[in-house]
Write a protein that holds these residues in place. Structure first.
Motif, PDB file in Angstrom:
ATOM      1  N   LEU A  50       5.312 -19.645   6.728  1.00 57.96           N
ATOM      2  CA  LEU A  50       4.055 -19.196   6.108  1.00 57.96           C
ATOM      3  C   LEU A  50       3.634 -17.861   6.710  1.00 57.96           C
ATOM      4  N   LYS A  51       3.511 -16.864   5.867  1.00 58.34           N
ATOM      5  CA  LYS A  51       3.095 -15.556   6.396  1.00 58.34           C
ATOM      6  C   LYS A  51       2.522 -14.680   5.292  1.00 58.34           C
ATOM      7  N   THR A  52       1.764 -13.675   5.725  1.00 55.74           N
ATOM      8  CA  THR A  52       1.360 -12.572   4.865  1.00 55.74           C
ATOM      9  C   THR A  52       2.176 -11.359   5.288  1.00 55.74           C
ATOM     10  N   THR A  53       2.679 -10.618   4.312  1.00 55.95           N
ATOM     11  CA  THR A  53       3.350  -9.341   4.591  1.00 55.95           C
ATOM     12  C   THR A  53       2.484  -8.233   4.017  1.00 55.95           C
ATOM     13  N   THR A  54       2.223  -7.213   4.819  1.00 55.22           N
ATOM     14  CA  THR A  54       1.396  -6.084   4.368  1.00 55.22           C
ATOM     15  C   THR A  54       2.112  -4.771   4.650  1.00 55.22           C
ATOM     16  N   THR A  55       2.178  -3.924   3.637  1.00 59.37           N
ATOM     17  CA  THR A  55       2.697  -2.562   3.798  1.00 59.37           C
ATOM     18  C   THR A  55       1.543  -1.597   3.572  1.00 59.37           C
ATOM     19  N   ILE A  56       1.408  -0.625   4.467  1.00 59.53           N
ATOM     20  CA  ILE A  56       0.391   0.422   4.295  1.00 59.53           C
ATOM     21  C   ILE A  56       1.086   1.784   4.310  1.00 59.53           C
ATOM     22  N   ALA A  57       0.778   2.580   3.284  1.00 57.30           N
ATOM     23  CA  ALA A  57       1.309   3.934   3.195  1.00 57.30           C
ATOM     24  C   ALA A  57       0.160   4.928   3.323  1.00 57.30           C
ATOM     25  N   THR A  58       0.420   6.046   4.003  1.00 50.29           N
ATOM     26  CA  THR A  58      -0.560   7.143   4.066  1.00 50.29           C
ATOM     27  C   THR A  58       0.122   8.422   3.594  1.00 50.29           C
ATOM     28  N   SER A  59      -0.643   9.236   2.886  1.00 47.18           N
ATOM     29  CA  SER A  59      -0.106  10.513   2.409  1.00 47.18           C
ATOM     30  C   SER A  59      -1.254  11.456   2.086  1.00 47.18           C
ATOM     31  N   ARG A  60      -1.027  12.757   2.303  1.00 48.14           N
ATOM     32  CA  ARG A  60      -2.032  13.755   1.925  1.00 48.14           C
ATOM     33  C   ARG A  60      -2.226  13.777   0.413  1.00 48.14           C
ATOM     34  N   SER A  61      -1.238  13.272  -0.322  1.00 47.25           N
ATOM     35  CA  SER A  61      -1.312  13.280  -1.789  1.00 47.25           C
ATOM     36  C   SER A  61      -2.267  12.209  -2.326  1.00 47.25           C
ATOM     37  N   PHE A  62      -2.545  11.163  -1.517  1.00 49.88           N
ATOM     38  CA  PHE A  62      -3.401  10.077  -2.016  1.00 49.88           C
ATOM     39  C   PHE A  62      -4.835  10.560  -2.138  1.00 49.88           C
ATOM     40  N   LYS A  63      -5.439  10.280  -3.293  1.00 48.65           N
ATOM     41  CA  LYS A  63      -6.816  10.736  -3.560  1.00 48.65           C
ATOM     42  C   LYS A  63      -7.860   9.737  -3.066  1.00 48.65           C
ATOM     43  N   GLU A  64      -7.473   8.441  -2.999  1.00 54.07           N
ATOM     44  CA  GLU A  64      -8.442   7.405  -2.603  1.00 54.07           C
ATOM     45  C   GLU A  64      -7.706   6.235  -1.973  1.00 54.07           C
TER      46      GLU A  64
END
Length: 402
Positions: A50-64
């Protein structure tokens, strides 16, 4: 923005576990900061099951900032989500202002794309919000380069999420301060401490529960006299006894405290006005099964606990797992007796004696249990190093959406 001018995002993926409380948390003294009216103690379940998997991406291109849960885009402005994002960014800014040369200041202004999936039913009383917010906070901390005490931030997403920041046996100390700075989780013993302990999740219903934990707690705090008595007079002593039982690997004491505390938690739900019913007829039948099984052997071999939902979580020792699983299959005949009924850690086949069947003597409830997840205590959140496991692609968007 055209693909060729878009900057490749920075991507981090982590996993976090579910925890199941044996001394329950129910009721807050501060809704906004999620400060509990009593301390609690839980067992962290193994992420192989049992688990949650989370991916987070950051980029200067992201507006919000954006978030996708189980393939569906959700509202990022949810106050609890915002609380976690704000706190992690504040810690990162503080670290930068304190002159940490390892922190890239440009990271602080970047927007995030968050993608999260559970490998178990969401909002069915299986602590999905605990694993979800623990995973969110742990991954955000990796993205923004923040370190230190994170359980207080996870708590602001979902109270029990603070306990999913650690593996093994974990207490959430209620704390006394108005700002909640001392309301934190602490590991009591690691997951390696009690290797014989096994956990069986009996999934009676994978449906979303009719009364959410947040609103249920609010009503209980306002209307239940038993809840106040429990928080002030019962739980403090039980916490001490439970920590002693865990440290001494005293299964009988651990089991009896677990069942009594589960029963009292659901009694406070009944004492709430109007009453809240998280248990159903299948849950009640499981309770009967456990007590009759223990009575037959003249000793406590099994313990049940129920969170805010109908699914039973059974604690037992490894040697009793095969027979009890066989008893569940007999008294809750599944649609098919195939391998899918038992998921997770393998369970050896065994025969059920006629004597035990008669001693339990319950009327079978066909299809009452959908399936069993067999697991054990496990570690806290982890970073996933394999880039093929990222939930977000190089374009900064989820690989799979509903």
């Amino acid at each position: 923005m055209p693909e060729n001018t878009m900057e490749k995002p920075n991507i981090v993926t982590c996993t976090a576990p579910v925890n199941i409380a044996v001394i329950k948390y129910w009721g807050k003294r501060n809704e906004e900061l999620i400060l509990p009216i009593n301390s609690s103690l839980s067992v962290t379940l193994h992420q192989d099951q049992l688990k949650t998997t989370t991916t987070i991406a950051t980029s200067r291109s992201f507006k919000e900032d954006r978030i996708w849960l189980n393939g569906k885009e959700e509202d990022i402005t949810h106050p609890r989500l915002q609380s976690c994002l704000r706190e992690i960014r504040r810690l990162a800014r503080k670290r930068h202002n304190d002159g940490d040369p390892a922190l890239d200041p440009s990271v602080l202004s970047l927007k995030v794309h968050i993608c999260s999936v559970n490998n178990f039913p969401t909002a069915a009383g299986l602590a999905s919000s605990a694993a979800g917010f623990a995973c969110l906070v742990y991954t955000l901390a990796r993205v923004f380069g923040t370190e230190g005490e994170l359980s207080g931030i996870a708590r602001q997403g979902s109270g029990s999420a603070c306990r999913s920041m650690y593996g093994g046996f974990v207490q959430w100390i209620m704390g006394q301060k108005d700002d909640g700075k001392d309301s934190l989780a602490q590991q009591v013993e690691p997951e390696t401490h009690w290797p014989e302990l096994r956990i069986l999740v009996l999934v009676a219903s994978a449906e979303k529960k009719s009364v959410g934990s947040t609103s249920g707690m609010q009503t209980s705090v306002q209307t239940s006299c038993l809840l106040k008595h429990r928080a002030e007079s019962v739980v403090p002593g039980r916490m001490e006894e439970m920590i002693e039982a865990v440290r001494g690997k005293d299964f009988v004491a651990f089991a009896e405290l677990t069942m009594k505390d589960s029963n009292q938690f659901h009694a406070t739900c009944l004492d709430t006005y109007p009453p809240i019913f998280y248990l159903n007829s299948v849950s009640q039948q499981v309770i009967n099964l456990v007590h009759r099984y223990n009575r037959h052997y003249g000793e406590t071999r099994l313990a049940y606990t129920f969170d805010a939902g109908p699914n039973a979580v059974i604690y037992t020792l490894q040697q009793h797992v095969p027979e009890f699983v066989q008893a569940v299959q007999h008294f809750f005949p599944p649609e098919s007796n195939g391998g899918q009924f038992i998921q997770g850690l393998p369970v050896n086949q065994t025969a059920l004696s006629e004597e035990l069947k008669q001693a339990i003597g319950l009327e079978p409830m066909p299809k009452g249990i959908s399936y069993i997840i067999s697991t054990k205590a496990g570690p806290g959140p982890r970073v996933v190093e394999d880039p093929t496991q990222h939930l977000i692609g190089s374009d900064g968007m989820p690989k799979h959406t509903v």
